[in-house]
Write a protein that holds these residues in place. Structure first.
Motif, PDB file in Angstrom:
ATOM      1  N   THR A  18      -4.422  -6.213   3.263  1.00 43.13           N
ATOM      2  CA  THR A  18      -4.402  -5.557   1.954  1.00 43.13           C
ATOM      3  C   THR A  18      -5.074  -4.192   2.030  1.00 43.13           C
ATOM      4  OG1 THR A  18      -4.385  -7.673   0.768  1.00 43.13           O
ATOM      5  CG2 THR A  18      -5.143  -5.740  -0.444  1.00 43.13           C
ATOM      6  N   TYR A  19      -6.224  -4.132   2.684  1.00 46.50           N
ATOM      7  CA  TYR A  19      -6.910  -2.851   2.855  1.00 46.50           C
ATOM      8  C   TYR A  19      -6.043  -1.854   3.621  1.00 46.50           C
ATOM      9  CZ  TYR A  19     -11.232  -5.218   1.410  1.00 46.50           C
ATOM     10  OH  TYR A  19     -12.199  -5.907   0.722  1.00 46.50           O
ATOM     11  N   ALA A  20      -5.369  -2.339   4.673  1.00 43.48           N
ATOM     12  CA  ALA A  20      -4.527  -1.458   5.485  1.00 43.48           C
ATOM     13  C   ALA A  20      -3.335  -0.940   4.676  1.00 43.48           C
ATOM     14  CB  ALA A  20      -4.047  -2.189   6.730  1.00 43.48           C
ATOM     15  N   ALA A  24      -2.661   2.934   3.945  1.00 42.39           N
ATOM     16  CA  ALA A  24      -1.401   3.541   4.376  1.00 42.39           C
ATOM     17  C   ALA A  24      -0.710   4.238   3.209  1.00 42.39           C
ATOM     18  CB  ALA A  24      -0.489   2.482   4.980  1.00 42.39           C
ATOM     19  N   ASN A  25      -0.738   3.638   2.033  1.00 41.57           N
ATOM     20  CA  ASN A  25      -0.108   4.256   0.870  1.00 41.57           C
ATOM     21  C   ASN A  25      -0.789   5.568   0.497  1.00 41.57           C
ATOM     22  OD1 ASN A  25       2.118   2.612  -0.750  1.00 41.57           O
ATOM     23  ND2 ASN A  25       0.762   1.115   0.214  1.00 41.57           N
ATOM     24  N   PHE A  26      -2.111   5.611   0.593  1.00 40.14           N
ATOM     25  CA  PHE A  26      -2.826   6.849   0.287  1.00 40.14           C
ATOM     26  C   PHE A  26      -2.524   7.925   1.330  1.00 40.14           C
ATOM     27  CE2 PHE A  26      -5.388   4.441  -2.734  1.00 40.14           C
ATOM     28  CZ  PHE A  26      -5.631   5.401  -3.704  1.00 40.14           C
ATOM     29  N   VAL A  27      -2.500   7.544   2.592  1.00 42.73           N
ATOM     30  CA  VAL A  27      -2.231   8.522   3.647  1.00 42.73           C
ATOM     31  C   VAL A  27      -0.832   9.116   3.485  1.00 42.73           C
ATOM     32  CG1 VAL A  27      -1.876   8.812   6.123  1.00 42.73           C
ATOM     33  CG2 VAL A  27      -3.867   7.535   5.294  1.00 42.73           C
ATOM     34  N   VAL A  28       0.158   8.272   3.256  1.00 41.45           N
ATOM     35  CA  VAL A  28       1.528   8.762   3.092  1.00 41.45           C
ATOM     36  C   VAL A  28       1.632   9.652   1.863  1.00 41.45           C
ATOM     37  CG1 VAL A  28       3.915   8.069   2.629  1.00 41.45           C
ATOM     38  CG2 VAL A  28       2.559   6.823   4.319  1.00 41.45           C
ATOM     39  N   PHE A  29       0.955   9.275   0.786  1.00 43.38           N
ATOM     40  CA  PHE A  29       1.013  10.088  -0.430  1.00 43.38           C
ATOM     41  C   PHE A  29       0.443  11.482  -0.187  1.00 43.38           C
ATOM     42  CE2 PHE A  29      -0.760  11.642  -4.436  1.00 43.38           C
ATOM     43  CZ  PHE A  29       0.335  11.530  -5.276  1.00 43.38           C
ATOM     44  N   LEU A  30      -0.673  11.543   0.515  1.00 44.23           N
ATOM     45  CA  LEU A  30      -1.301  12.840   0.769  1.00 44.23           C
ATOM     46  C   LEU A  30      -0.466  13.712   1.705  1.00 44.23           C
ATOM     47  CD1 LEU A  30      -5.028  11.733   1.124  1.00 44.23           C
ATOM     48  CD2 LEU A  30      -3.962  12.894  -0.818  1.00 44.23           C
ATOM     49  N   ARG A  31       0.406  13.083   2.499  1.00 44.00           N
ATOM     50  CA  ARG A  31       1.263  13.832   3.407  1.00 44.00           C
ATOM     51  C   ARG A  31       2.645  14.100   2.814  1.00 44.00           C
ATOM     52  NH1 ARG A  31      -0.444  14.433   8.543  1.00 44.00           N
ATOM     53  NH2 ARG A  31       1.694  14.728   9.250  1.00 44.00           N
ATOM     54  N   LEU A 123      -2.790  -4.258  -6.444  1.00 40.05           N
ATOM     55  CA  LEU A 123      -2.826  -4.829  -5.104  1.00 40.05           C
ATOM     56  C   LEU A 123      -4.261  -5.150  -4.696  1.00 40.05           C
ATOM     57  CD1 LEU A 123      -1.203  -5.617  -2.600  1.00 40.05           C
ATOM     58  CD2 LEU A 123      -1.432  -3.262  -1.782  1.00 40.05           C
ATOM     59  N   TRP A 124      -5.212  -4.291  -5.046  1.00 44.26           N
ATOM     60  CA  TRP A 124      -6.617  -4.492  -4.722  1.00 44.26           C
ATOM     61  C   TRP A 124      -7.170  -5.744  -5.408  1.00 44.26           C
ATOM     62  CZ3 TRP A 124     -10.479  -2.186  -1.806  1.00 44.26           C
ATOM     63  CH2 TRP A 124     -11.785  -2.514  -2.144  1.00 44.26           C
ATOM     64  N   VAL A 125      -6.824  -5.930  -6.673  1.00 45.05           N
ATOM     65  CA  VAL A 125      -7.382  -7.039  -7.452  1.00 45.05           C
ATOM     66  C   VAL A 125      -6.775  -8.373  -7.042  1.00 45.05           C
ATOM     67  CG1 VAL A 125      -7.617  -8.005  -9.780  1.00 45.05           C
ATOM     68  CG2 VAL A 125      -7.952  -5.556  -9.412  1.00 45.05           C
ATOM     69  N   ASP A 132      -5.342 -14.326   1.736  1.00 43.27           N
ATOM     70  CA  ASP A 132      -6.198 -15.434   2.164  1.00 43.27           C
ATOM     71  C   ASP A 132      -5.418 -16.742   2.211  1.00 43.27           C
ATOM     72  OD1 ASP A 132      -8.748 -16.447   2.917  1.00 43.27           O
ATOM     73  OD2 ASP A 132      -9.001 -17.259   0.903  1.00 43.27           O
ATOM     74  N   ARG A 133      -4.545 -16.950   1.247  1.00 43.77           N
ATOM     75  CA  ARG A 133      -3.782 -18.213   1.174  1.00 43.77           C
ATOM     76  C   ARG A 133      -2.652 -18.254   2.200  1.00 43.77           C
ATOM     77  NH1 ARG A 133      -2.022 -22.226   1.808  1.00 43.77           N
ATOM     78  NH2 ARG A 133      -1.323 -23.875   0.378  1.00 43.77           N
ATOM     79  N   LEU A 134      -1.975 -17.151   2.414  1.00 44.07           N
ATOM     80  CA  LEU A 134      -0.813 -17.138   3.307  1.00 44.07           C
ATOM     81  C   LEU A 134      -1.195 -16.897   4.760  1.00 44.07           C
ATOM     82  CD1 LEU A 134       1.778 -15.043   1.230  1.00 44.07           C
ATOM     83  CD2 LEU A 134       1.559 -17.534   1.382  1.00 44.07           C
ATOM     84  N   GLY A 135      -2.304 -16.211   4.999  1.00 41.92           N
ATOM     85  CA  GLY A 135      -2.604 -15.734   6.345  1.00 41.92           C
ATOM     86  C   GLY A 135      -2.051 -14.329   6.511  1.00 41.92           C
ATOM     87  N   ARG A 136      -2.626 -13.588   7.434  1.00 41.92           N
ATOM     88  CA  ARG A 136      -2.314 -12.165   7.528  1.00 41.92           C
ATOM     89  C   ARG A 136      -0.851 -11.890   7.876  1.00 41.92           C
ATOM     90  NH1 ARG A 136      -7.744 -12.173   9.969  1.00 41.92           N
ATOM     91  NH2 ARG A 136      -9.154 -11.227   8.444  1.00 41.92           N
TER      92      ARG A 136
END
Length: 283
Positions: A18-20, A24-31, A123-125, A132-136
């Motif tokens: 989730t953090y990644a 990634a969304n922030f990085v792509v937006f800034l670019r 997504l953060w909330v 956690d329930r599904l696994g990464r």
């Protein structure tokens, strides 16, 4: 619409995926051409033409998804002057684009800071508990599946549209649908715009049920003046797919912990025996 800020449902492990995804969304937006300066109000025809060309190459376009082919003319990113005045030049595509792959790239593109921050807040909330329930690995596949289903669902309903589809909304909607199925009783702190931002703690089924109901109404163009600017139908499809994927996991999911703080009704009363001759009222 309520604004979720925190859920009373701690995860057992760090939600790195989730953090990644958020990073990634922030990085792509800034670019993305012109997006970083949108907060300061910077704009112009040249910037618009560069953005139009960029989105045409990397966003998902319903007409391309359904027919699996590119148009003969696309924005080049350059500014020209025609009979009607200045505008964006069109020309043959100077790139190879895979329409199915464009669904993946479109999931990391956003049209404004508000668009990005809204998706990432949800997504953060709610994403940490689903991860956690599904696994990464399964969570990442689930996220992509919901995004693809939402985009293709909208494209099939509007197969002639040439408007680019962008945003993580469909995938995030799938996360919300799974959360509603797995943790309907979890308490969520929200801000309710009512003269001021009023903080309330509500059950997840209320928060997410209201969100889904609004998306369903808006998908028919009710209650909004420009329903076509947001792909509400994609939100509905993603949410339903998320619910269906999570449904078989309900029985093996541990309930969220009871929230601390004032409680009302039966749970607020002590668990001791009732007095003789009196019946305990059922609240």
């Amino acid at each position: 619409m309520v604004i979720p800020v925190h859920d009373v449902n701690p995860a057992r492990r760090v939600p790195w995926v989730t953090y990644a995804l958020i990073a990634a969304n922030f990085v792509v937006f800034l670019r993305t051409p012109g997006m970083a300066g949108s907060l300061t109000g910077e704009s112009g025809l040249a910037q618009f033409c560069r953005l139009d060309s960029f989105l045409d190459q990397w966003a998902a376009v319903p007409r391309e998804l359904v027919h699996d082919r590119l148009p003969g003319l696309v924005p080049t990113g350059e500014v020209g002057v025609g009979p009607s005045g200045p505008g964006c030049l069109l020309g043959p595509p100077g790139y190879d684009k895979s329409p199915p792959l464009s669904v993946l790239t479109a999931m990391f593109l956003h049209g404004s800071w508000l668009h990005l921050l809204g998706n990432m807040l949800f997504l953060w909330v709610f994403g940490d508990n689903i991860e956690d329930r599904l696994g990464r690995v399964r969570y990442l596949l689930f996220y992509g599946l919901c995004g693809y289903a939402a985009t293709y669902g909208f494209a099939l309903a509007d197969s002639g549209s040439a408007t680019p589809l962008i945003g993580a909304s469909g995938a995030v909607a799938g996360v919300l649908g799974a959360y509603l199925v797995l943790y309907p009783r979890a308490r969520v702190w929200v801000l309710v715009p009512f003269l001021i931002l009023l903080p309330l703690r509500l059950p997840a089924w209320t928060v997410l049920g209201l969100w889904f109901a609004l998306q369903a109404v808006y998908s028919y163009g009710a209650g909004v003046s420009q329903a076509g600017t947001v792909a509400y139908l994609a939100h509905v499809v993603g949410f339903v797919v998320g619910m269906l994927c999570a449904w078989p996991l309900r029985r093996g999911t541990s309930p969220p912990p009871e929230p601390r703080g004032p409680l009302w009704g039966r749970r607020a009363r002590p668990a001791g025996p009732a007095r003789p001759g009196w019946s305990r009222p059922g609240w």
